[in-house]
Design a protein around this motif. Structure first.
Motif, PDB file in Angstrom:
ATOM      1  N   ILE A   9       0.880  -1.193  -0.017  1.00  0.00           N
ATOM      2  CA  ILE A   9      -0.115   0.089   0.060  1.00  0.00           C
ATOM      3  C   ILE A   9       0.730   1.189  -0.122  1.00  0.00           C
ATOM      4  CG2 ILE A   9      -1.877  -1.160   0.943  1.00  0.00           C
ATOM      5  CD1 ILE A   9      -1.025   0.217   3.631  1.00  0.00           C
ATOM      6  N   SER A  10       2.031   1.235   0.179  1.00  0.00           N
ATOM      7  CA  SER A  10       3.093   2.345   0.399  1.00  0.00           C
ATOM      8  C   SER A  10       2.891   2.881  -1.140  1.00  0.00           C
ATOM      9  CB  SER A  10       4.601   1.870   0.836  1.00  0.00           C
ATOM     10  OG  SER A  10       5.115   0.902   0.013  1.00  0.00           O
ATOM     11  N   ARG A  11       3.061   2.166  -2.105  1.00  0.00           N
ATOM     12  CA  ARG A  11       3.149   2.885  -3.250  1.00  0.00           C
ATOM     13  C   ARG A  11       1.810   3.544  -3.796  1.00  0.00           C
ATOM     14  NH1 ARG A  11       3.720  -0.745  -9.102  1.00  0.00           N
ATOM     15  NH2 ARG A  11       4.117   0.962 -10.475  1.00  0.00           N
ATOM     16  N   LEU A  12       0.609   3.123  -3.427  1.00  0.00           N
ATOM     17  CA  LEU A  12      -0.390   4.127  -3.640  1.00  0.00           C
ATOM     18  C   LEU A  12      -0.576   5.199  -2.623  1.00  0.00           C
ATOM     19  CD1 LEU A  12      -3.184   4.566  -4.874  1.00  0.00           C
ATOM     20  CD2 LEU A  12      -4.149   2.891  -3.209  1.00  0.00           C
ATOM     21  N   ALA A  13       0.067   4.869  -1.379  1.00  0.00           N
ATOM     22  CA  ALA A  13       0.082   6.025  -0.354  1.00  0.00           C
ATOM     23  C   ALA A  13       1.003   7.117  -0.878  1.00  0.00           C
ATOM     24  CB  ALA A  13       0.575   5.515   0.907  1.00  0.00           C
ATOM     25  N   SER A  14       2.278   6.917  -1.481  1.00  0.00           N
ATOM     26  CA  SER A  14       3.020   7.733  -2.048  1.00  0.00           C
ATOM     27  C   SER A  14       2.369   8.569  -3.005  1.00  0.00           C
ATOM     28  CB  SER A  14       4.383   7.093  -2.539  1.00  0.00           C
ATOM     29  OG  SER A  14       4.102   6.341  -3.705  1.00  0.00           O
ATOM     30  N   LEU A  15       1.536   7.964  -3.864  1.00  0.00           N
ATOM     31  CA  LEU A  15       0.999   8.684  -4.925  1.00  0.00           C
ATOM     32  C   LEU A  15      -0.143   9.799  -4.513  1.00  0.00           C
ATOM     33  CD1 LEU A  15       0.181   6.034  -7.441  1.00  0.00           C
ATOM     34  CD2 LEU A  15       1.789   7.702  -7.738  1.00  0.00           C
ATOM     35  N   LEU A  16      -0.674   9.394  -3.255  1.00  0.00           N
ATOM     36  CA  LEU A  16      -1.686  10.245  -2.666  1.00  0.00           C
ATOM     37  C   LEU A  16      -1.386  11.394  -1.916  1.00  0.00           C
ATOM     38  CD1 LEU A  16      -4.284   7.652  -1.572  1.00  0.00           C
ATOM     39  CD2 LEU A  16      -4.459   9.119  -3.662  1.00  0.00           C
ATOM     40  N   ALA A  17       0.090  11.123  -1.442  1.00  0.00           N
ATOM     41  CA  ALA A  17       0.712  12.206  -0.643  1.00  0.00           C
ATOM     42  C   ALA A  17       0.821  13.552  -1.245  1.00  0.00           C
ATOM     43  CB  ALA A  17       1.988  11.478   0.074  1.00  0.00           C
ATOM     44  N   ASP A  18       1.159  13.735  -2.435  1.00  0.00           N
ATOM     45  CA  ASP A  18       1.226  15.047  -2.912  1.00  0.00           C
ATOM     46  C   ASP A  18      -0.166  15.806  -3.143  1.00  0.00           C
ATOM     47  OD1 ASP A  18       3.207  16.837  -4.709  1.00  0.00           O
ATOM     48  OD2 ASP A  18       1.290  16.718  -5.670  1.00  0.00           O
ATOM     49  N   PRO A  19      -0.129  16.856  -2.451  1.00  0.00           N
ATOM     50  CA  PRO A  19      -1.499  17.615  -2.586  1.00  0.00           C
ATOM     51  C   PRO A  19      -2.079  18.004  -4.122  1.00  0.00           C
ATOM     52  CG  PRO A  19       0.126  18.695  -1.081  1.00  0.00           C
ATOM     53  CD  PRO A  19       0.651  17.786  -1.866  1.00  0.00           C
ATOM     54  N   GLY A  20      -1.243  18.143  -4.982  1.00  0.00           N
ATOM     55  CA  GLY A  20      -1.738  18.509  -6.267  1.00  0.00           C
ATOM     56  C   GLY A  20      -2.358  17.010  -7.064  1.00  0.00           C
ATOM     57  N   ARG A  21      -1.559  16.022  -6.595  1.00  0.00           N
ATOM     58  CA  ARG A  21      -2.187  14.730  -7.244  1.00  0.00           C
ATOM     59  C   ARG A  21      -3.433  14.565  -6.413  1.00  0.00           C
ATOM     60  NH1 ARG A  21       3.449  12.972  -7.346  1.00  0.00           N
ATOM     61  NH2 ARG A  21       3.227  11.923  -5.554  1.00  0.00           N
ATOM     62  N   ALA A  22      -3.411  14.711  -5.058  1.00  0.00           N
ATOM     63  CA  ALA A  22      -4.562  14.221  -4.590  1.00  0.00           C
ATOM     64  C   ALA A  22      -5.915  15.056  -4.853  1.00  0.00           C
ATOM     65  CB  ALA A  22      -4.507  14.537  -3.060  1.00  0.00           C
ATOM     66  N   LEU A  23      -5.574  16.463  -5.298  1.00  0.00           N
ATOM     67  CA  LEU A  23      -6.917  17.302  -5.473  1.00  0.00           C
ATOM     68  C   LEU A  23      -7.365  16.827  -7.122  1.00  0.00           C
ATOM     69  CD1 LEU A  23      -5.521  20.769  -4.742  1.00  0.00           C
ATOM     70  CD2 LEU A  23      -7.625  19.693  -3.625  1.00  0.00           C
ATOM     71  N   MET A  24      -6.133  16.382  -7.852  1.00  0.00           N
ATOM     72  CA  MET A  24      -6.786  15.888  -9.151  1.00  0.00           C
ATOM     73  C   MET A  24      -7.859  14.496  -9.041  1.00  0.00           C
ATOM     74  SD  MET A  24      -3.745  16.813 -11.949  1.00  0.00           S
ATOM     75  CE  MET A  24      -2.548  15.884 -11.300  1.00  0.00           C
ATOM     76  N   LEU A  25      -7.122  13.750  -8.331  1.00  0.00           N
ATOM     77  CA  LEU A  25      -7.848  12.574  -8.029  1.00  0.00           C
ATOM     78  C   LEU A  25      -9.204  12.636  -7.232  1.00  0.00           C
ATOM     79  CD1 LEU A  25      -4.992  10.165  -6.498  1.00  0.00           C
ATOM     80  CD2 LEU A  25      -6.078  10.142  -8.817  1.00  0.00           C
ATOM     81  N   LEU A  26      -9.287  13.466  -6.298  1.00  0.00           N
ATOM     82  CA  LEU A  26     -10.567  13.959  -5.689  1.00  0.00           C
ATOM     83  C   LEU A  26     -11.736  14.459  -6.791  1.00  0.00           C
ATOM     84  CD1 LEU A  26      -9.578  15.505  -2.203  1.00  0.00           C
ATOM     85  CD2 LEU A  26     -10.715  13.234  -2.791  1.00  0.00           C
ATOM     86  N   LEU A  27     -11.118  15.169  -7.836  1.00  0.00           N
ATOM     87  CA  LEU A  27     -11.936  15.998  -8.900  1.00  0.00           C
ATOM     88  C   LEU A  27     -12.499  14.492  -9.623  1.00  0.00           C
ATOM     89  CD1 LEU A  27     -13.395  18.259 -10.470  1.00  0.00           C
ATOM     90  CD2 LEU A  27     -10.916  17.939 -12.029  1.00  0.00           C
ATOM     91  N   MET A  28     -11.592  13.499  -9.875  1.00  0.00           N
ATOM     92  CA  MET A  28     -12.069  12.350 -10.661  1.00  0.00           C
ATOM     93  C   MET A  28     -13.056  11.745 -10.066  1.00  0.00           C
ATOM     94  SD  MET A  28      -8.657  11.465 -13.008  1.00  0.00           S
ATOM     95  CE  MET A  28      -7.535  12.072 -11.873  1.00  0.00           C
ATOM     96  N   LEU A  29     -13.183  11.898  -8.769  1.00  0.00           N
ATOM     97  CA  LEU A  29     -14.070  11.078  -7.872  1.00  0.00           C
ATOM     98  C   LEU A  29     -15.867  11.011  -8.433  1.00  0.00           C
ATOM     99  CD1 LEU A  29     -13.802   9.123  -5.542  1.00  0.00           C
ATOM    100  CD2 LEU A  29     -14.029  11.021  -3.933  1.00  0.00           C
ATOM    101  N   ASP A  30     -16.154  11.888  -9.156  1.00  0.00           N
ATOM    102  CA  ASP A  30     -17.307  12.011  -9.791  1.00  0.00           C
ATOM    103  C   ASP A  30     -17.665  10.789 -10.919  1.00  0.00           C
ATOM    104  OD1 ASP A  30     -16.103  13.021 -11.829  1.00  0.00           O
ATOM    105  OD2 ASP A  30     -17.162  14.864 -11.972  1.00  0.00           O
TER     106      ASP A  30
END
Length: 236
Positions: A9-30
């Motif tokens: 899970i550390s690989r996925l966690a590292s992808l989510l750790a960056d605020p910019g990447r997290a914001l893009m992923l949250l937008l795609m949550l629709d």
């Protein structure tokens, strides 16, 4: 289970750790797909930075890309990624001691009705799940998860012309903790089918540039007739 057999899970966690990447992923949550330019604007990133982040997300399996002519559109890789994001959203709003009133800043439109990847969330989603429980279409098992009753399978088939599929990797019904309301709404295969039918039958419609949904007059009539739900009271 040995450490070698545990998921990394550390690989996925590292992808989510960056605020910019997290914001893009949250937008795609629709559940929709977006061009890199729109994701960059949403996350406050330059085009080059967004492109670099998306490449990492694509390589890490968090997103996938669709090609339409000369244009590329990005969306979440699968329902499991969406489930992880929603769970993290619920945890962040419930346990962020530095921002204990974070939930209060959620817009009224998002709290009332929104999509959570491909199912209905917010107060509308919870009201529907509650009504299904009260009418014996769903059960809440000892693990606090939803189970579909025979009456529920019949309701989906008769009312929405949706048959519960046999087997499949995705759960038929799942209780998804709503991050703004801290109560479960219906996810899983039938949760996705319910949301899809609400959109296709124009019972709800998407608000521009948002995960928020608006309940249409036709949707209000269906909810009142089917379960006695009055959407206008959910905003109170």
């Amino acid at each position: 289970m040995t450490a070698a057999n545990l998921p990394d899970i550390s690989r996925l966690a590292s992808l989510l750790a960056d605020p910019g990447r997290a914001l893009m992923l949250l937008l795609m949550l629709d559940g929709r797909s977006y061009p890199a330019s729109e994701l960059a604007q949403h996350a406050g990133l330059s085009a080059q930075a967004a492109s670099n982040h998306l490449a990492k997300l694509l390589q890490g399996g968090a997103v996938k890309v669709e090609q339409h002519g000369r244009h590329r559109y990005y969306l979440l890789a699968n329902a499991a990624i969406a489930q992880a994001l929603e769970a993290l959203s619920a945890a962040a709003h419930g346990n962020d001691l530095a921002r204990p009133r974070a939930v209060s800043r959620v817009t009224p439109e998002l709290r009332l009705a929104r999509t959570c990847y491909d199912h209905l969330a917010g107060r509308l989603g919870i009201a529907i799940a509650d009504a299904m429980l009260e009418n014996g279409l769903l059960l809440l098992d000892e693990d606090r998860q939803f189970a579909v009753t025979e009456a529920g399978r019949g309701w989906f088939a008769a009312t929405l012309a949706v048959k519960a599929p046999a087997g499949g990797k995705r759960p038929l019904a799942r209780a998804c903790l709503d991050w703004s309301e801290r109560r479960p709404h219906l996810a899983g295969t039938l949760g996705a089918a319910l949301c899809r039918e609400f959109l296709q039958r124009n019972w709800v419609e998407r608000r521009l540039d948002s995960r928020a949904l608006r309940v249409t007059p036709a949707g209000q009539a269906f909810l009142r007739q089917q379960w006695g739900i009055r959407p206008e009271t959910l905003a109170e």
